[in-house]
Design a protein around this motif. Structure first.
Motif, PDB file in Angstrom:
ATOM      1  N   GLN A  17       0.831  -1.197   0.000  1.00 51.28           N
ATOM      2  CA  GLN A  17       0.000   0.000   0.000  1.00 51.28           C
ATOM      3  C   GLN A  17       0.871   1.255   0.000  1.00 51.28           C
ATOM      4  OE1 GLN A  17      -2.825  -0.104   3.220  1.00 51.28           O
ATOM      5  NE2 GLN A  17      -4.023  -1.776   2.323  1.00 51.28           N
ATOM      6  N   LYS A  18       0.409   2.283  -0.709  1.00 51.30           N
ATOM      7  CA  LYS A  18       1.179   3.522  -0.785  1.00 51.30           C
ATOM      8  C   LYS A  18       1.094   4.321   0.508  1.00 51.30           C
ATOM      9  CE  LYS A  18       0.675   3.957  -5.813  1.00 51.30           C
ATOM     10  NZ  LYS A  18       0.165   4.799  -6.930  1.00 51.30           N
ATOM     11  N   ARG A  19      -0.071   4.312   1.131  1.00 49.02           N
ATOM     12  CA  ARG A  19      -0.264   5.109   2.341  1.00 49.02           C
ATOM     13  C   ARG A  19      -0.238   4.280   3.621  1.00 49.02           C
ATOM     14  NH1 ARG A  19      -5.015   9.479   0.681  1.00 49.02           N
ATOM     15  NH2 ARG A  19      -3.884  10.416  -1.093  1.00 49.02           N
ATOM     16  N   GLY A  20      -0.638   3.036   3.524  1.00 47.66           N
ATOM     17  CA  GLY A  20      -0.656   2.179   4.712  1.00 47.66           C
ATOM     18  C   GLY A  20       0.720   1.637   5.037  1.00 47.66           C
ATOM     19  N   LYS A  21       1.285   2.088   6.163  1.00 47.13           N
ATOM     20  CA  LYS A  21       2.634   1.668   6.531  1.00 47.13           C
ATOM     21  C   LYS A  21       2.641   0.182   6.890  1.00 47.13           C
ATOM     22  CE  LYS A  21       6.525   3.082   9.442  1.00 47.13           C
ATOM     23  NZ  LYS A  21       6.961   3.969  10.548  1.00 47.13           N
ATOM     24  N   HIS A  22       3.539  -0.572   6.259  1.00 45.77           N
ATOM     25  CA  HIS A  22       3.704  -2.007   6.504  1.00 45.77           C
ATOM     26  C   HIS A  22       2.435  -2.803   6.177  1.00 45.77           C
ATOM     27  CE1 HIS A  22       7.487  -1.050   8.361  1.00 45.77           C
ATOM     28  NE2 HIS A  22       6.908  -0.339   9.312  1.00 45.77           N
ATOM     29  N   GLU A  31      -8.269 -10.739  -8.387  1.00 49.58           N
ATOM     30  CA  GLU A  31      -9.203  -9.806  -7.772  1.00 49.58           C
ATOM     31  C   GLU A  31      -8.748  -9.473  -6.352  1.00 49.58           C
ATOM     32  OE1 GLU A  31     -13.165 -11.266  -7.851  1.00 49.58           O
ATOM     33  OE2 GLU A  31     -13.336 -11.196 -10.050  1.00 49.58           O
ATOM     34  N   TYR A  32      -8.951  -8.207  -5.977  1.00 50.34           N
ATOM     35  CA  TYR A  32      -8.572  -7.802  -4.611  1.00 50.34           C
ATOM     36  C   TYR A  32      -9.378  -8.621  -3.604  1.00 50.34           C
ATOM     37  CZ  TYR A  32      -8.402  -5.141  -0.278  1.00 50.34           C
ATOM     38  OH  TYR A  32      -8.264  -4.783   1.041  1.00 50.34           O
ATOM     39  N   ALA A  33      -8.683  -9.176  -2.612  1.00 51.06           N
ATOM     40  CA  ALA A  33      -9.353 -10.019  -1.616  1.00 51.06           C
ATOM     41  C   ALA A  33      -9.372  -9.371  -0.235  1.00 51.06           C
ATOM     42  CB  ALA A  33      -8.666 -11.380  -1.539  1.00 51.06           C
ATOM     43  N   PHE A  34      -8.193  -8.920   0.219  1.00 48.47           N
ATOM     44  CA  PHE A  34      -8.106  -8.304   1.552  1.00 48.47           C
ATOM     45  C   PHE A  34      -6.733  -7.656   1.698  1.00 48.47           C
ATOM     46  CE2 PHE A  34      -7.007 -12.807   1.783  1.00 48.47           C
ATOM     47  CZ  PHE A  34      -5.744 -12.771   2.355  1.00 48.47           C
ATOM     48  N   SER A  35      -6.568  -6.915   2.789  1.00 54.67           N
ATOM     49  CA  SER A  35      -5.257  -6.325   3.085  1.00 54.67           C
ATOM     50  C   SER A  35      -4.804  -6.823   4.451  1.00 54.67           C
ATOM     51  CB  SER A  35      -5.328  -4.798   3.075  1.00 54.67           C
ATOM     52  OG  SER A  35      -6.137  -4.321   4.132  1.00 54.67           O
ATOM     53  N   VAL A  36      -3.493  -6.928   4.619  1.00 55.42           N
ATOM     54  CA  VAL A  36      -2.948  -7.427   5.874  1.00 55.42           C
ATOM     55  C   VAL A  36      -1.706  -6.637   6.254  1.00 55.42           C
ATOM     56  CG1 VAL A  36      -3.784  -9.794   5.594  1.00 55.42           C
ATOM     57  CG2 VAL A  36      -1.537  -9.145   4.666  1.00 55.42           C
ATOM     58  N   HIS A  37      -1.368  -6.712   7.530  1.00 53.24           N
ATOM     59  CA  HIS A  37      -0.107  -6.145   7.997  1.00 53.24           C
ATOM     60  C   HIS A  37       1.040  -7.038   7.537  1.00 53.24           C
ATOM     61  CE1 HIS A  37       3.099  -5.030  10.874  1.00 53.24           C
ATOM     62  NE2 HIS A  37       2.489  -3.845  10.913  1.00 53.24           N
TER      63      HIS A  37
END
Length: 229
Positions: A17-22, A31-37
């Motif tokens: 992610q461009k804005r989400g750190k780590h 297809e986009y499924a989810f985001s994770v740390h």
């Protein structure tokens, strides 16, 4: 690629992610499924080309939610110490479910980041010795913060009576000087001021005796007795 192969849950892209750190976006079957740390991504080996079955997906999403709650809680206690009840309430306000909240509290307690006994003593010392508040007020505050009754009582038993009295005298002297009127009026107003700060009747009586001297005035004696509870 056959139709059967296309249906397999395969990670086709991992995007930072461009804005989400780590944080990383996970794409399954393009297809986009989810985001994770990043920690969750590494723990579950979420790499391009890896497959994910439904059961593993639930585990990943659970661990991601735990990570979010844990990080949120660390931010809270990093700014100032919190009781376990305070952390629970704030996590609930942020929308976390009870199982996630309880896991977070248990983990923080195991790591000693949350310790209600230490919190009660710390809060008591700060309020009584630094801010010069009375034990009645501190007891009420700790109860409002969800501290167990036994832990509150334990913190109260560690209060140094001499230091508490000295703190009451310091704030009372200022109030006494600022108060006009007859002696009984000064005593009444100063006593009411101390009671609002949470000092007990016995402490208030000792302070008034030191500030105003002994008195045989029946009205004052009755007034002082009213603080003994």
């Amino acid at each position: 690629m056959s139709d059967e192969e296309k249906q397999l849950p395969i990670i086709t892209m991992v995007e930072k992610q461009k804005r989400g750190k780590h944080r990383y976006n996970i794409f399954i079957n393009d297809e986009y499924a989810f985001s994770v740390h990043e920690d969750i991504m590494i723990k579950h080996r979420l790499l391009k080309g890896e497959t994910i079955d439904p059961e593993q997906m639930l585990t990943i999403l659970r661990d991601e939610e735990r990570n979010k709650a844990y990080t949120k809680a660390l931010g809270m206690i990093g700014r100032r110490p919190h009781s376990s009840s305070e952390v629970k309430r704030k996590l609930k306000e942020h929308g976390f479910e009870q199982p996630i909240i309880q896991w977070t509290i248990d983990t923080l307690e195991q790591q000693n980041y949350i310790n209600d006994e230490d919190f009660a003593k710390m809060w008591m010392e700060h309020r009584i010795y630094t801010q010069r508040k009375g034990r009645n007020l501190v007891r009420q505050e700790l109860q409002q913060k969800g501290i167990h009754k036994e832990l509150v009582q334990g913190a109260m038993q560690t209060i140094d009576p001499d230091e508490e009295l000295e703190g009451a005298l310091k704030v009372a002297r200022t109030k006494w000087k600022q108060t006009s009127g007859e002696m009984i009026d000064k005593k009444r107003k100063t006593a009411a001021f101390l009671m609002r700060r949470g000092y007990t009747g016995s402490v208030v009586s000792k302070v008034l005796t030191q500030l105003g001297g002994s008195s045989n005035d029946e009205e004052y004696e009755e007034f002082a007795d009213s603080f003994d509870y």
